[in-house]
Design a protein around this motif. Sequence first.
Motif, PDB file in Angstrom:
ATOM      1  N   GLU A  32      24.367 -13.132  -3.662  1.00 20.47           N
ATOM      2  CA  GLU A  32      22.945 -12.804  -3.631  1.00 20.47           C
ATOM      3  C   GLU A  32      22.060 -14.038  -3.498  1.00 20.47           C
ATOM      4  O   GLU A  32      20.908 -13.930  -3.097  1.00 20.47           O
ATOM      5  CB  GLU A  32      22.568 -12.028  -4.900  1.00 20.47           C
ATOM      6  N   GLU A  33      22.609 -15.201  -3.844  1.00 23.09           N
ATOM      7  CA  GLU A  33      21.831 -16.441  -3.789  1.00 23.09           C
ATOM      8  C   GLU A  33      22.802 -17.615  -3.787  1.00 23.09           C
ATOM      9  O   GLU A  33      23.862 -17.545  -4.404  1.00 23.09           O
ATOM     10  CB  GLU A  33      20.925 -16.528  -5.023  1.00 23.09           C
ATOM     11  N   VAL A  34      22.433 -18.679  -3.096  1.00 21.56           N
ATOM     12  CA  VAL A  34      23.224 -19.915  -3.099  1.00 21.56           C
ATOM     13  C   VAL A  34      22.295 -21.062  -3.467  1.00 21.56           C
ATOM     14  O   VAL A  34      21.178 -21.152  -2.949  1.00 21.56           O
ATOM     15  CB  VAL A  34      23.873 -20.184  -1.721  1.00 21.56           C
ATOM     16  N   ARG A  35      22.771 -21.912  -4.358  1.00 20.58           N
ATOM     17  CA  ARG A  35      22.003 -23.096  -4.764  1.00 20.58           C
ATOM     18  C   ARG A  35      22.845 -24.344  -4.537  1.00 20.58           C
ATOM     19  O   ARG A  35      24.036 -24.359  -4.849  1.00 20.58           O
ATOM     20  CB  ARG A  35      21.638 -23.032  -6.244  1.00 20.58           C
ATOM     21  N   GLU A  36      22.190 -25.373  -4.023  1.00 18.44           N
ATOM     22  CA  GLU A  36      22.860 -26.661  -3.889  1.00 18.44           C
ATOM     23  C   GLU A  36      22.727 -27.406  -5.207  1.00 18.44           C
ATOM     24  O   GLU A  36      21.643 -27.486  -5.785  1.00 18.44           O
ATOM     25  CB  GLU A  36      22.243 -27.477  -2.758  1.00 18.44           C
ATOM     26  N   LEU A  37      23.841 -27.930  -5.693  1.00 19.34           N
ATOM     27  CA  LEU A  37      23.880 -28.684  -6.939  1.00 19.34           C
ATOM     28  C   LEU A  37      24.198 -30.145  -6.637  1.00 19.34           C
ATOM     29  O   LEU A  37      24.573 -30.482  -5.512  1.00 19.34           O
ATOM     30  CB  LEU A  37      24.950 -28.107  -7.873  1.00 19.34           C
ATOM     31  N   ALA A  43      26.932 -20.046  -6.350  1.00 19.05           N
ATOM     32  CA  ALA A  43      26.559 -18.777  -5.734  1.00 19.05           C
ATOM     33  C   ALA A  43      26.359 -17.737  -6.827  1.00 19.05           C
ATOM     34  O   ALA A  43      27.220 -17.570  -7.696  1.00 19.05           O
ATOM     35  CB  ALA A  43      27.643 -18.315  -4.767  1.00 19.05           C
ATOM     36  N   ARG A  44      25.209 -17.073  -6.781  1.00 23.92           N
ATOM     37  CA  ARG A  44      24.964 -15.965  -7.713  1.00 23.92           C
ATOM     38  C   ARG A  44      25.516 -14.706  -7.065  1.00 23.92           C
ATOM     39  O   ARG A  44      25.225 -14.400  -5.909  1.00 23.92           O
ATOM     40  CB  ARG A  44      23.475 -15.801  -8.005  1.00 23.92           C
ATOM     41  N   LEU A  45      26.319 -13.996  -7.830  1.00 26.66           N
ATOM     42  CA  LEU A  45      26.991 -12.805  -7.328  1.00 26.66           C
ATOM     43  C   LEU A  45      26.433 -11.550  -7.985  1.00 26.66           C
ATOM     44  O   LEU A  45      25.853 -11.607  -9.071  1.00 26.66           O
ATOM     45  CB  LEU A  45      28.494 -12.889  -7.613  1.00 26.66           C
ATOM     46  N   ARG A  46      26.660 -10.451  -7.337  1.00 28.48           N
ATOM     47  CA  ARG A  46      26.281  -9.150  -7.879  1.00 28.48           C
ATOM     48  C   ARG A  46      26.984  -8.955  -9.230  1.00 28.48           C
ATOM     49  O   ARG A  46      28.180  -9.206  -9.355  1.00 28.48           O
ATOM     50  CB  ARG A  46      26.730  -8.078  -6.876  1.00 28.48           C
ATOM     51  N   PRO A  47      26.262  -8.524 -10.270  1.00 26.22           N
ATOM     52  CA  PRO A  47      26.876  -8.349 -11.590  1.00 26.22           C
ATOM     53  C   PRO A  47      27.686  -7.053 -11.659  1.00 26.22           C
ATOM     54  O   PRO A  47      27.163  -5.988 -11.965  1.00 26.22           O
ATOM     55  CB  PRO A  47      25.676  -8.319 -12.544  1.00 26.22           C
ATOM     56  N   ASP A  48      28.956  -7.159 -11.366  1.00 26.70           N
ATOM     57  CA  ASP A  48      29.832  -5.997 -11.299  1.00 26.70           C
ATOM     58  C   ASP A  48      31.170  -6.376 -11.935  1.00 26.70           C
ATOM     59  O   ASP A  48      31.799  -7.346 -11.501  1.00 26.70           O
ATOM     60  CB  ASP A  48      30.012  -5.617  -9.826  1.00 26.70           C
ATOM     61  N   PRO A  49      31.620  -5.648 -12.958  1.00 31.56           N
ATOM     62  CA  PRO A  49      32.870  -6.012 -13.639  1.00 31.56           C
ATOM     63  C   PRO A  49      34.086  -6.081 -12.709  1.00 31.56           C
ATOM     64  O   PRO A  49      34.903  -6.993 -12.828  1.00 31.56           O
ATOM     65  CB  PRO A  49      33.047  -4.912 -14.689  1.00 31.56           C
ATOM     66  N   LEU A  73      33.502 -19.667 -13.082  1.00 30.43           N
ATOM     67  CA  LEU A  73      32.879 -18.356 -12.982  1.00 30.43           C
ATOM     68  C   LEU A  73      32.239 -18.050 -14.322  1.00 30.43           C
ATOM     69  O   LEU A  73      32.890 -18.143 -15.362  1.00 30.43           O
ATOM     70  CB  LEU A  73      33.944 -17.309 -12.634  1.00 30.43           C
ATOM     71  N   ASN A  74      30.962 -17.699 -14.301  1.00 27.24           N
ATOM     72  CA  ASN A  74      30.223 -17.492 -15.541  1.00 27.24           C
ATOM     73  C   ASN A  74      29.361 -16.241 -15.437  1.00 27.24           C
ATOM     74  O   ASN A  74      28.607 -16.084 -14.477  1.00 27.24           O
ATOM     75  CB  ASN A  74      29.343 -18.715 -15.813  1.00 27.24           C
ATOM     76  N   TRP A  75      29.476 -15.372 -16.436  1.00 26.66           N
ATOM     77  CA  TRP A  75      28.622 -14.188 -16.528  1.00 26.66           C
ATOM     78  C   TRP A  75      27.773 -14.379 -17.765  1.00 26.66           C
ATOM     79  O   TRP A  75      28.238 -14.247 -18.884  1.00 26.66           O
ATOM     80  CB  TRP A  75      29.457 -12.932 -16.648  1.00 26.66           C
ATOM     81  N   SER A  76      26.512 -14.704 -17.562  1.00 25.67           N
ATOM     82  CA  SER A  76      25.649 -15.045 -18.687  1.00 25.67           C
ATOM     83  C   SER A  76      24.699 -13.901 -19.027  1.00 25.67           C
ATOM     84  O   SER A  76      24.634 -12.889 -18.335  1.00 25.67           O
ATOM     85  CB  SER A  76      24.854 -16.311 -18.375  1.00 25.67           C
ATOM     86  N   VAL A  81      25.664 -13.664 -12.729  1.00 28.44           N
ATOM     87  CA  VAL A  81      27.051 -14.057 -12.489  1.00 28.44           C
ATOM     88  C   VAL A  81      27.034 -15.195 -11.482  1.00 28.44           C
ATOM     89  O   VAL A  81      26.528 -15.041 -10.371  1.00 28.44           O
ATOM     90  CB  VAL A  81      27.889 -12.874 -11.952  1.00 28.44           C
ATOM     91  N   TRP A  82      27.594 -16.340 -11.885  1.00 27.22           N
ATOM     92  CA  TRP A  82      27.585 -17.523 -11.027  1.00 27.22           C
ATOM     93  C   TRP A  82      28.998 -18.029 -10.779  1.00 27.22           C
ATOM     94  O   TRP A  82      29.791 -18.169 -11.705  1.00 27.22           O
ATOM     95  CB  TRP A  82      26.765 -18.642 -11.661  1.00 27.22           C
TER      96      TRP A  82
END
Length: 84
Positions: A32-37, A43-49, A73-76, A81-82
């Motif tokens: 859903e989104e990409v950020r340069e670090l 990458a932010r992903l769809r929050p789906d188990p 991988l982190n679900w905060s 979800v990143w």
Amino acid sequence: MTDVLECRLDIFEGPEKLRYEALREAMKAAVEEVRELAEGYAARLRPDPALFRQVAEWITVERRCCPFLGLGLNWSEGDAVWLS
């Protein structure tokens, strides 16, 4: 001597290669989104188990062909979800 950073996609064969490709495509479709670090991208992903489990599986497989990559991988809180 310089360390070579080289992906080894040739290590996958048959059903494993098909599974790797399916996991990668599912993950790409969920971005859903990409950020340069400073040290790469996130990458932010769809929050789906189910997707979270697939991405975790993809990371496990990806480490076989690209062991030099640091992946997380982190679900905060707030359903963010990143993959980074």
